[in-house]
Enzyme design. Structure first.
Site, PDB file in Angstrom:
ATOM      1  N   ARG A   1      11.655  -5.965   4.913  1.00 41.63           N
ATOM      2  CA  ARG A   1      11.434  -4.465   4.690  1.00 41.63           C
ATOM      3  C   ARG A   1      12.401  -3.660   5.586  1.00 41.63           C
ATOM      4  O   ARG A   1      12.632  -3.891   6.706  1.00 41.63           O
ATOM      5  CB  ARG A   1       9.877  -4.147   5.055  1.00 41.63           C
ATOM      6  CG  ARG A   1       9.770  -2.704   5.033  1.00 41.63           C
ATOM      7  CD  ARG A   1       8.309  -2.400   5.134  1.00 41.63           C
ATOM      8  NE  ARG A   1       7.703  -2.812   6.138  1.00 41.63           N
ATOM      9  CZ  ARG A   1       6.386  -2.567   6.468  1.00 41.63           C
ATOM     10  NH1 ARG A   1       5.538  -1.993   5.576  1.00 41.63           N
ATOM     11  NH2 ARG A   1       5.738  -3.198   7.566  1.00 41.63           N
TER      12      ARG A   1
ATOM     13  N   ARG B   1      -0.167  -9.839  13.153  1.00 37.00           N
ATOM     14  CA  ARG B   1      -0.797  -9.118  12.160  1.00 37.00           C
ATOM     15  C   ARG B   1      -1.747  -9.470  11.088  1.00 37.00           C
ATOM     16  O   ARG B   1      -2.922  -9.023  10.782  1.00 37.00           O
ATOM     17  CB  ARG B   1       0.256  -8.098  11.631  1.00 37.00           C
ATOM     18  CG  ARG B   1       0.923  -7.142  12.545  1.00 37.00           C
ATOM     19  CD  ARG B   1       2.370  -6.465  12.057  1.00 37.00           C
ATOM     20  NE  ARG B   1       2.080  -5.527  11.086  1.00 37.00           N
ATOM     21  CZ  ARG B   1       2.893  -5.126  10.169  1.00 37.00           C
ATOM     22  NH1 ARG B   1       4.269  -5.421  10.272  1.00 37.00           N
ATOM     23  NH2 ARG B   1       2.583  -4.286   9.298  1.00 37.00           N
TER      24      ARG B   1
ATOM     25  N   ARG C   1      11.228  -2.063  11.502  1.00 41.43           N
ATOM     26  CA  ARG C   1      10.179  -1.877  12.140  1.00 41.43           C
ATOM     27  C   ARG C   1       9.916  -2.911  13.381  1.00 41.43           C
ATOM     28  O   ARG C   1       9.957  -3.853  12.909  1.00 41.43           O
ATOM     29  CB  ARG C   1       8.851  -1.494  11.435  1.00 41.43           C
ATOM     30  CG  ARG C   1       8.829  -0.202  10.979  1.00 41.43           C
ATOM     31  CD  ARG C   1       7.381   0.009   9.738  1.00 41.43           C
ATOM     32  NE  ARG C   1       6.314  -0.509  10.214  1.00 41.43           N
ATOM     33  CZ  ARG C   1       5.124  -0.813   9.600  1.00 41.43           C
ATOM     34  NH1 ARG C   1       5.185   0.101   8.337  1.00 41.43           N
ATOM     35  NH2 ARG C   1       3.959  -1.310   9.969  1.00 41.43           N
TER      36      ARG C   1
ATOM     37  N   LYS D   1       0.915  -1.100  -0.006  1.00 42.21           N
ATOM     38  CA  LYS D   1       0.013   0.027   0.008  1.00 42.21           C
ATOM     39  C   LYS D   1       0.867   1.285  -0.198  1.00 42.21           C
ATOM     40  O   LYS D   1       0.631   2.219  -0.917  1.00 42.21           O
ATOM     41  CB  LYS D   1      -0.908   0.013   1.441  1.00 42.21           C
ATOM     42  CG  LYS D   1      -1.957  -1.211   1.300  1.00 42.21           C
ATOM     43  CD  LYS D   1      -2.766  -1.204   2.491  1.00 42.21           C
ATOM     44  CE  LYS D   1      -2.248  -1.205   3.877  1.00 42.21           C
ATOM     45  NZ  LYS D   1      -1.391  -2.583   3.994  1.00 42.21           N
TER      46      LYS D   1
ATOM     47  N   ARG E   1      -9.848   0.018   8.981  1.00 42.55           N
ATOM     48  CA  ARG E   1      -9.204  -1.451   9.249  1.00 42.55           C
ATOM     49  C   ARG E   1     -10.434  -2.091   9.940  1.00 42.55           C
ATOM     50  O   ARG E   1     -10.142  -3.582  10.172  1.00 42.55           O
ATOM     51  CB  ARG E   1      -8.233  -1.097  10.304  1.00 42.55           C
ATOM     52  CG  ARG E   1      -6.860  -0.906   9.984  1.00 42.55           C
ATOM     53  CD  ARG E   1      -6.109  -1.805   9.241  1.00 42.55           C
ATOM     54  NE  ARG E   1      -4.702  -2.271   9.354  1.00 42.55           N
ATOM     55  CZ  ARG E   1      -3.680  -1.371   9.360  1.00 42.55           C
ATOM     56  NH1 ARG E   1      -3.721  -0.113   8.753  1.00 42.55           N
ATOM     57  NH2 ARG E   1      -2.426  -1.977   9.740  1.00 42.55           N
TER      58      ARG E   1
HETATM   59  P1  AP5 Z   1       4.912  -1.589   1.942  1.00 38.45           P
HETATM   60  O1  AP5 Z   1       4.388  -0.758   0.840  1.00 38.45           O
HETATM   61  O2  AP5 Z   1       5.583  -1.084   2.928  1.00 38.45           O
HETATM   62  O3  AP5 Z   1       3.455  -2.505   2.366  1.00 38.45           O
HETATM   63  P2  AP5 Z   1       2.302  -1.798   3.068  1.00 38.45           P
HETATM   64  O4  AP5 Z   1       0.975  -2.499   2.590  1.00 38.45           O
HETATM   65  O5  AP5 Z   1       2.161  -0.241   2.959  1.00 38.45           O
HETATM   66  O6  AP5 Z   1       2.567  -2.124   4.660  1.00 38.45           O
HETATM   67  P3  AP5 Z   1       2.264  -1.949   6.074  1.00 38.45           P
HETATM   68  O7  AP5 Z   1       3.125  -2.809   6.976  1.00 38.45           O
HETATM   69  O8  AP5 Z   1       2.931  -0.330   6.252  1.00 38.45           O
HETATM   70  O9  AP5 Z   1       0.808  -2.129   6.327  1.00 38.45           O
HETATM   71  P4  AP5 Z   1       0.186  -2.206   7.517  1.00 38.45           P
HETATM   72  O10 AP5 Z   1      -1.095  -2.042   6.964  1.00 38.45           O
HETATM   73  O11 AP5 Z   1       0.436  -3.241   8.314  1.00 38.45           O
HETATM   74  O12 AP5 Z   1       0.919  -1.204   8.457  1.00 38.45           O
HETATM   75  P5  AP5 Z   1       0.236   0.381   9.050  1.00 38.45           P
HETATM   76  O13 AP5 Z   1       1.594   1.218   9.222  1.00 38.45           O
HETATM   77  O14 AP5 Z   1      -0.763   0.853   8.367  1.00 38.45           O
HETATM   78  O15 AP5 Z   1       5.576  -3.014   1.435  1.00 38.45           O
HETATM   79  C1  AP5 Z   1       6.143  -3.999   2.098  1.00 38.45           C
HETATM   80  C2  AP5 Z   1       7.471  -4.696   1.561  1.00 38.45           C
HETATM   81  O16 AP5 Z   1       7.285  -5.158   0.600  1.00 38.45           O
HETATM   82  C3  AP5 Z   1       8.394  -3.338   1.309  1.00 38.45           C
HETATM   83  O17 AP5 Z   1       9.644  -3.655   2.026  1.00 38.45           O
HETATM   84  C4  AP5 Z   1       8.264  -2.981  -0.079  1.00 38.45           C
HETATM   85  O18 AP5 Z   1       9.418  -2.733  -0.783  1.00 38.45           O
HETATM   86  C5  AP5 Z   1       8.105  -4.347  -0.369  1.00 38.45           C
HETATM   87  N1  AP5 Z   1       7.220  -4.602  -1.571  1.00 38.45           N
HETATM   88  C6  AP5 Z   1       6.177  -3.839  -1.941  1.00 38.45           C
HETATM   89  N2  AP5 Z   1       5.426  -4.125  -3.241  1.00 38.45           N
HETATM   90  C7  AP5 Z   1       6.241  -5.228  -3.694  1.00 38.45           C
HETATM   91  C8  AP5 Z   1       6.235  -5.860  -4.726  1.00 38.45           C
HETATM   92  N3  AP5 Z   1       5.286  -5.591  -5.697  1.00 38.45           N
HETATM   93  N4  AP5 Z   1       7.035  -6.913  -5.134  1.00 38.45           N
HETATM   94  C9  AP5 Z   1       8.048  -7.275  -4.110  1.00 38.45           C
HETATM   95  N5  AP5 Z   1       8.355  -6.225  -3.091  1.00 38.45           N
HETATM   96  C10 AP5 Z   1       7.406  -5.369  -2.698  1.00 38.45           C
HETATM   97  O19 AP5 Z   1       0.010  -0.042  10.552  1.00 38.45           O
HETATM   98  C11 AP5 Z   1       0.826  -0.356  11.558  1.00 38.45           C
HETATM   99  C12 AP5 Z   1       0.161  -0.458  12.710  1.00 38.45           C
HETATM  100  O20 AP5 Z   1      -0.559   0.755  13.321  1.00 38.45           O
HETATM  101  C13 AP5 Z   1      -0.860  -1.584  12.983  1.00 38.45           C
HETATM  102  O21 AP5 Z   1      -0.571  -2.705  13.209  1.00 38.45           O
HETATM  103  C14 AP5 Z   1      -2.084  -1.136  14.019  1.00 38.45           C
HETATM  104  O22 AP5 Z   1      -1.354  -1.305  15.161  1.00 38.45           O
HETATM  105  C15 AP5 Z   1      -1.727   0.422  13.822  1.00 38.45           C
HETATM  106  N6  AP5 Z   1      -2.876   0.868  12.980  1.00 38.45           N
HETATM  107  C16 AP5 Z   1      -2.484   1.688  11.804  1.00 38.45           C
HETATM  108  N7  AP5 Z   1      -3.862   2.116  11.150  1.00 38.45           N
HETATM  109  C17 AP5 Z   1      -4.810   1.486  11.890  1.00 38.45           C
HETATM  110  C18 AP5 Z   1      -6.154   1.597  12.071  1.00 38.45           C
HETATM  111  N8  AP5 Z   1      -6.900   2.151  10.831  1.00 38.45           N
HETATM  112  N9  AP5 Z   1      -6.861   1.258  12.983  1.00 38.45           N
HETATM  113  C19 AP5 Z   1      -6.348   0.548  13.973  1.00 38.45           C
HETATM  114  N10 AP5 Z   1      -4.972   0.554  13.990  1.00 38.45           N
HETATM  115  C20 AP5 Z   1      -4.083   0.961  13.001  1.00 38.45           C
END
Ligand code: AP5
Length: 222
Positions: A135, A172, A161, A24, A96
């Site tokens: 990552r 997760r 992270r 994402k 979420r």
């Molecule tokens: P990346 O682009 O970083 O993936 P992402 O989907 O953005 O992953 P996140 O871990 O940031 O998502 P998340 O939803 O768990 O975390 P968030 O920060 O929202 O890509 C991942 C890796 O793959 C990278 O190394 C990239 O280079 C590689 N990659 C990407 N595309 C690729 C491809 N096509 N091929 C190969 N490699 C590729 O949330 C974190 C925490 O915050 C949650 O666990 C929760 O505790 C809290 N939180 C956040 N939002 C909420 C909410 N709305 N409600 C409640 N708690 C929340």
């Protein structure tokens, strides 16, 4: 698909949904550049609160380090502060839960806006585990890398992270399947869902997203 003909590239609110690590954040820049929307990542907002050591940041850290979701009311009030009447938004990592989606609908109703399209990035769990453990992020700029597919430039300071540690990743994924995946059906039933294959290389995922969004906006074009 239920096409709203009033939508244009300049007047569109978008959600990116998919499991943690599906890409994402990686795809955000291209969508922002193509459609001029404001990126809003609840994960990034929370990480910024943690860095600033605010009360919200302290609370958030307790949930995030364990891979658990923060309570819906905390997230909704944080998002509400970011929304304006004018600016179109690309939501990354929000909503979420179904409760958050309904809360967003209520917030948008007050602003006389709506979610127009939801992009689901599909990636199986096994691939997610590999990606997240590889990552690395630049804590200053927020730039995200993958040690193999998208390595950080030489000399750039990157970290792993806390929630990308193997024992947290499994939790997760469980949280995603139980609490977030039901959103796919929620938006599908509203005719707003488009899905892309997130296992393709980064550039190809980007091309799929842009072309499916263009198709969604201009259904008459071949
Ligand atoms: P990346 O682009 O970083 O993936 P992402 O989907 O953005 O992953 P996140 O871990 O940031 O998502 P998340 O939803 O768990 O975390 P968030 O920060 O929202 O890509 C991942 C890796 O793959 C990278 O190394 C990239 O280079 C590689 N990659 C990407 N595309 C690729 C491809 N096509 N091929 C190969 N490699 C590729 O949330 C974190 C925490 O915050 C949650 O666990 C929760 O505790 C809290 N939180 C956040 N939002 C909420 C909410 N709305 N409600 C409640 N708690 C929340």
């Amino acid at each position: 698909m239920n096409i709203n003909k009033d939508i244009s590239g300049e007047n569109m609110n978008i959600i990116l949904v998919g499991p943690p690590g599906c890409g994402k954040g990686t795809q955000t820049d291209a969508i922002v550049q193509r459609f001029g929307v404001k990126p809003l990542s609840t994960g990034n907002l929370l990480r910024s609160e943690i860095q600033q050591q605010t009360q919200l940041g302290k609370t958030a850290k307790q949930y995030m380090d364990k891979g658990e979701l923060l309570p819906d009311n905390i997230i909704l009030s944080m998002v509400e502060q970011e929304l304006t009447e004018q600016q179109n938004v690309l939501f990354d990592g929000f909503p979420r839960t179904i409760a958050q989606a309904q809360g967003l609908d209520n917030l948008f109703e007050k602003l006389q806006r709506q979610i127009d399209v939801v992009i689901e990035i599909q990636v199986p769990d096994q691939v997610i585990i590999e990606r997240l453990s590889q990552r690395r992020v630049n804590i200053q700029t927020g730039a995200t890398y993958h040690l193999t597919y998208n390595p950080p430039p030489e000399g750039e300071q990157v970290i792993q992270r806390e929630d990308d540690m193997p024992h947290v990743i499994a939790g997760r994924l469980t949280v995603y399947h139980q609490q977030t995946a039901p959103l796919i059906t929620y938006y599908q039933q509203q005719g707003k869902l488009i899905s892309v294959d997130g296992q393709a290389p980064i550039e190809q995922v980007c091309e799929q997203i842009i072309s499916k969004l263009d198709e969604f906006l201009n259904p008459q074009n071949p």
